[in-house]
Design a protein around this motif. Sequence first.
Motif, PDB file in Angstrom:
ATOM      1  N   VAL A 100       0.828  -1.207   0.000  1.00 15.87           N
ATOM      2  CA  VAL A 100       0.000   0.000   0.000  1.00 15.87           C
ATOM      3  C   VAL A 100       0.859   1.252   0.000  1.00 15.87           C
ATOM      4  CG1 VAL A 100      -1.940  -1.119   1.176  1.00 15.87           C
ATOM      5  CG2 VAL A 100      -0.187   0.035   2.524  1.00 15.87           C
ATOM      6  N   ASN A 101       0.250   2.337  -0.425  1.00 10.01           N
ATOM      7  CA  ASN A 101       0.865   3.654  -0.395  1.00 10.01           C
ATOM      8  C   ASN A 101       0.848   4.128   1.059  1.00 10.01           C
ATOM      9  OD1 ASN A 101       1.028   6.536  -0.304  1.00 10.01           O
ATOM     10  ND2 ASN A 101       0.547   6.605  -2.485  1.00 10.01           N
ATOM     11  N   GLN A 102       2.014   4.279   1.665  1.00 14.06           N
ATOM     12  CA  GLN A 102       2.112   4.628   3.087  1.00 14.06           C
ATOM     13  C   GLN A 102       1.475   5.971   3.397  1.00 14.06           C
ATOM     14  OE1 GLN A 102       3.156   2.778   5.742  1.00 14.06           O
ATOM     15  NE2 GLN A 102       2.499   4.477   7.019  1.00 14.06           N
ATOM     16  N   GLN A 103       1.579   6.928   2.489  1.00 19.15           N
ATOM     17  CA  GLN A 103       0.982   8.239   2.744  1.00 19.15           C
ATOM     18  C   GLN A 103      -0.531   8.137   2.873  1.00 19.15           C
ATOM     19  OE1 GLN A 103       2.674  10.427  -0.567  1.00 19.15           O
ATOM     20  NE2 GLN A 103       3.926  11.618   0.861  1.00 19.15           N
ATOM     21  N   ILE A 104      -1.151   7.388   1.988  1.00 21.31           N
ATOM     22  CA  ILE A 104      -2.609   7.220   2.046  1.00 21.31           C
ATOM     23  C   ILE A 104      -2.980   6.392   3.270  1.00 21.31           C
ATOM     24  CG2 ILE A 104      -4.658   6.366   0.832  1.00 21.31           C
ATOM     25  CD1 ILE A 104      -3.309   8.723  -0.597  1.00 21.31           C
ATOM     26  N   TRP A 105      -2.249   5.304   3.525  1.00 19.99           N
ATOM     27  CA  TRP A 105      -2.528   4.430   4.672  1.00 19.99           C
ATOM     28  C   TRP A 105      -2.497   5.235   5.974  1.00 19.99           C
ATOM     29  CZ3 TRP A 105      -4.183  -0.474   5.333  1.00 19.99           C
ATOM     30  CH2 TRP A 105      -4.008  -1.068   6.586  1.00 19.99           C
ATOM     31  N   SER A 106      -1.527   6.123   6.112  1.00 19.81           N
ATOM     32  CA  SER A 106      -1.403   6.889   7.358  1.00 19.81           C
ATOM     33  C   SER A 106      -2.566   7.857   7.558  1.00 19.81           C
ATOM     34  CB  SER A 106      -0.077   7.644   7.394  1.00 19.81           C
ATOM     35  OG  SER A 106      -0.040   8.614   6.377  1.00 19.81           O
ATOM     36  N   LEU A 107      -3.284   8.199   6.486  1.00 15.35           N
ATOM     37  CA  LEU A 107      -4.444   9.079   6.608  1.00 15.35           C
ATOM     38  C   LEU A 107      -5.704   8.336   7.060  1.00 15.35           C
ATOM     39  CD1 LEU A 107      -4.024  11.205   3.357  1.00 15.35           C
ATOM     40  CD2 LEU A 107      -3.447  11.874   5.709  1.00 15.35           C
ATOM     41  N   LEU A 108      -5.688   7.001   6.958  1.00 12.41           N
ATOM     42  CA  LEU A 108      -6.867   6.216   7.306  1.00 12.41           C
ATOM     43  C   LEU A 108      -6.975   6.037   8.814  1.00 12.41           C
ATOM     44  CD1 LEU A 108      -6.648   3.329   4.669  1.00 12.41           C
ATOM     45  CD2 LEU A 108      -7.883   5.493   4.490  1.00 12.41           C
ATOM     46  N   ASP A 109      -8.208   6.038   9.300  1.00 12.44           N
ATOM     47  CA  ASP A 109      -8.406   5.716  10.710  1.00 12.44           C
ATOM     48  C   ASP A 109      -8.497   4.191  10.853  1.00 12.44           C
ATOM     49  OD1 ASP A 109     -11.076   4.877  10.149  1.00 12.44           O
ATOM     50  OD2 ASP A 109     -11.885   6.843  10.646  1.00 12.44           O
ATOM     51  N   TYR A 110      -8.620   3.751  12.084  1.00 12.49           N
ATOM     52  CA  TYR A 110      -8.621   2.326  12.385  1.00 12.49           C
ATOM     53  C   TYR A 110      -9.698   1.566  11.601  1.00 12.49           C
ATOM     54  CZ  TYR A 110      -9.226  -1.986  14.914  1.00 12.49           C
ATOM     55  OH  TYR A 110      -9.356  -3.304  15.220  1.00 12.49           O
ATOM     56  N   LEU A 111     -10.929   2.087  11.584  1.00 12.76           N
ATOM     57  CA  LEU A 111     -12.020   1.395  10.898  1.00 12.76           C
ATOM     58  C   LEU A 111     -11.801   1.327   9.393  1.00 12.76           C
ATOM     59  CD1 LEU A 111     -15.162   2.717  12.799  1.00 12.76           C
ATOM     60  CD2 LEU A 111     -14.113   0.457  12.950  1.00 12.76           C
ATOM     61  N   GLU A 112     -11.243   2.369   8.812  1.00 12.30           N
ATOM     62  CA  GLU A 112     -10.968   2.352   7.370  1.00 12.30           C
ATOM     63  C   GLU A 112      -9.885   1.323   7.030  1.00 12.30           C
ATOM     64  OE1 GLU A 112     -11.981   6.941   6.104  1.00 12.30           O
ATOM     65  OE2 GLU A 112     -10.157   6.547   7.266  1.00 12.30           O
ATOM     66  N   ARG A 113      -8.878   1.191   7.887  1.00  6.29           N
ATOM     67  CA  ARG A 113      -7.842   0.180   7.665  1.00  6.29           C
ATOM     68  C   ARG A 113      -8.429  -1.226   7.792  1.00  6.29           C
ATOM     69  NH1 ARG A 113      -2.769   2.815  11.077  1.00  6.29           N
ATOM     70  NH2 ARG A 113      -2.623   4.686   9.785  1.00  6.29           N
ATOM     71  N   TYR A 114      -9.219  -1.422   8.822  1.00 11.23           N
ATOM     72  CA  TYR A 114      -9.868  -2.722   9.025  1.00 11.23           C
ATOM     73  C   TYR A 114     -10.747  -3.065   7.818  1.00 11.23           C
ATOM     74  CZ  TYR A 114     -12.653  -6.413  11.201  1.00 11.23           C
ATOM     75  OH  TYR A 114     -13.267  -7.605  11.467  1.00 11.23           O
ATOM     76  N   ASN A 115     -11.524  -2.102   7.363  1.00 11.01           N
ATOM     77  CA  ASN A 115     -12.412  -2.304   6.225  1.00 11.01           C
ATOM     78  C   ASN A 115     -11.622  -2.659   4.959  1.00 11.01           C
ATOM     79  OD1 ASN A 115     -14.891  -2.350   4.844  1.00 11.01           O
ATOM     80  ND2 ASN A 115     -14.642  -0.216   4.234  1.00 11.01           N
ATOM     81  N   PHE A 116     -10.508  -1.989   4.727  1.00 15.41           N
ATOM     82  CA  PHE A 116      -9.662  -2.280   3.567  1.00 15.41           C
ATOM     83  C   PHE A 116      -9.164  -3.729   3.620  1.00 15.41           C
ATOM     84  CE2 PHE A 116      -5.285  -2.657   1.992  1.00 15.41           C
ATOM     85  CZ  PHE A 116      -5.465  -2.343   0.659  1.00 15.41           C
ATOM     86  N   ILE A 117      -8.616  -4.134   4.759  1.00 13.47           N
ATOM     87  CA  ILE A 117      -8.096  -5.507   4.889  1.00 13.47           C
ATOM     88  C   ILE A 117      -9.227  -6.515   4.753  1.00 13.47           C
ATOM     89  CG2 ILE A 117      -7.015  -7.149   6.483  1.00 13.47           C
ATOM     90  CD1 ILE A 117      -5.320  -4.809   7.524  1.00 13.47           C
ATOM     91  N   ASN A 118     -10.370  -6.230   5.334  1.00 10.29           N
ATOM     92  CA  ASN A 118     -11.504  -7.144   5.257  1.00 10.29           C
ATOM     93  C   ASN A 118     -12.008  -7.295   3.818  1.00 10.29           C
ATOM     94  OD1 ASN A 118     -13.503  -8.877   6.434  1.00 10.29           O
ATOM     95  ND2 ASN A 118     -14.969  -7.207   6.205  1.00 10.29           N
ATOM     96  N   ARG A 119     -12.141  -6.182   3.086  1.00 10.75           N
ATOM     97  CA  ARG A 119     -12.625  -6.239   1.702  1.00 10.75           C
ATOM     98  C   ARG A 119     -11.680  -7.023   0.799  1.00 10.75           C
ATOM     99  NH1 ARG A 119     -13.312  -0.752   1.932  1.00 10.75           N
ATOM    100  NH2 ARG A 119     -11.765  -0.516   0.305  1.00 10.75           N
ATOM    101  N   LEU A 120     -10.392  -6.695   0.849  1.00 12.35           N
ATOM    102  CA  LEU A 120      -9.458  -7.388  -0.026  1.00 12.35           C
ATOM    103  C   LEU A 120      -9.195  -8.813   0.452  1.00 12.35           C
ATOM    104  CD1 LEU A 120      -9.042  -4.351  -0.905  1.00 12.35           C
ATOM    105  CD2 LEU A 120      -7.057  -5.313  -2.019  1.00 12.35           C
ATOM    106  N   GLY A 121      -9.218  -9.031   1.755  1.00  8.20           N
ATOM    107  CA  GLY A 121      -9.081 -10.391   2.271  1.00  8.20           C
ATOM    108  C   GLY A 121     -10.240 -11.276   1.840  1.00  8.20           C
ATOM    109  N   SER A 122     -11.445 -10.725   1.864  1.00 13.13           N
ATOM    110  CA  SER A 122     -12.622 -11.482   1.417  1.00 13.13           C
ATOM    111  C   SER A 122     -12.527 -11.815  -0.068  1.00 13.13           C
ATOM    112  CB  SER A 122     -13.903 -10.685   1.680  1.00 13.13           C
ATOM    113  OG  SER A 122     -14.090 -10.495   3.050  1.00 13.13           O
TER     114      SER A 122
END
Length: 169
Positions: A100-122
């Motif tokens: 992932v792009n670290q700059q964008i990742w650092s802008l995400l809050d906890y729920l957005e990070r969780y949602n990203f991992i959950n969507r792509l993991g699914s």
Amino acid sequence: MLRYKFLLFLTITFNFISLSSISPSLAQVSSIPQPSEAPLELDLLTKPKGSVITSDTINLSGLSTPSLWWARDSSENKLLDNWIAYPATEKGVGRVDLIVNQQIWSLLDYLERYNFINRLGSTARRDSYNVRVFNYQKELLGTYTCSFNSSPSNCNIELNTQDKLRRYQ
């Protein structure tokens, strides 16, 4: 956007409450494997070997598995930069390392990070792949790991919060 975050929060809270009210047996908890400890091999992005697949891999006979192109081209275009997919072997199930792009990742809050991992993991789970999320500094940011021996698959999400991986089932 605020409504979306609130609905996501309610969904995660409901799922957590539902899962915490069910007391899993020791066999259920231990059946989900730990994430792979293999190092991230960034050189495979430019020089893939064998059956390794990246976002630049073109399969002339059909879609390559796992099919993460749609996720990258639609909603994850700026966050998901690339990936390395290792097909299943005799040693274990398939694995996808997302970069992932670290700059964008650092802008995400906890729920957005969780949602990203959950969507792509699914998405990867449909093709029997586990997922690890890294930045270009090779820091492990999160994982989505499943036991494909049961139906439906039992999966865990681990999210790096302040240099610790936290597990969610």
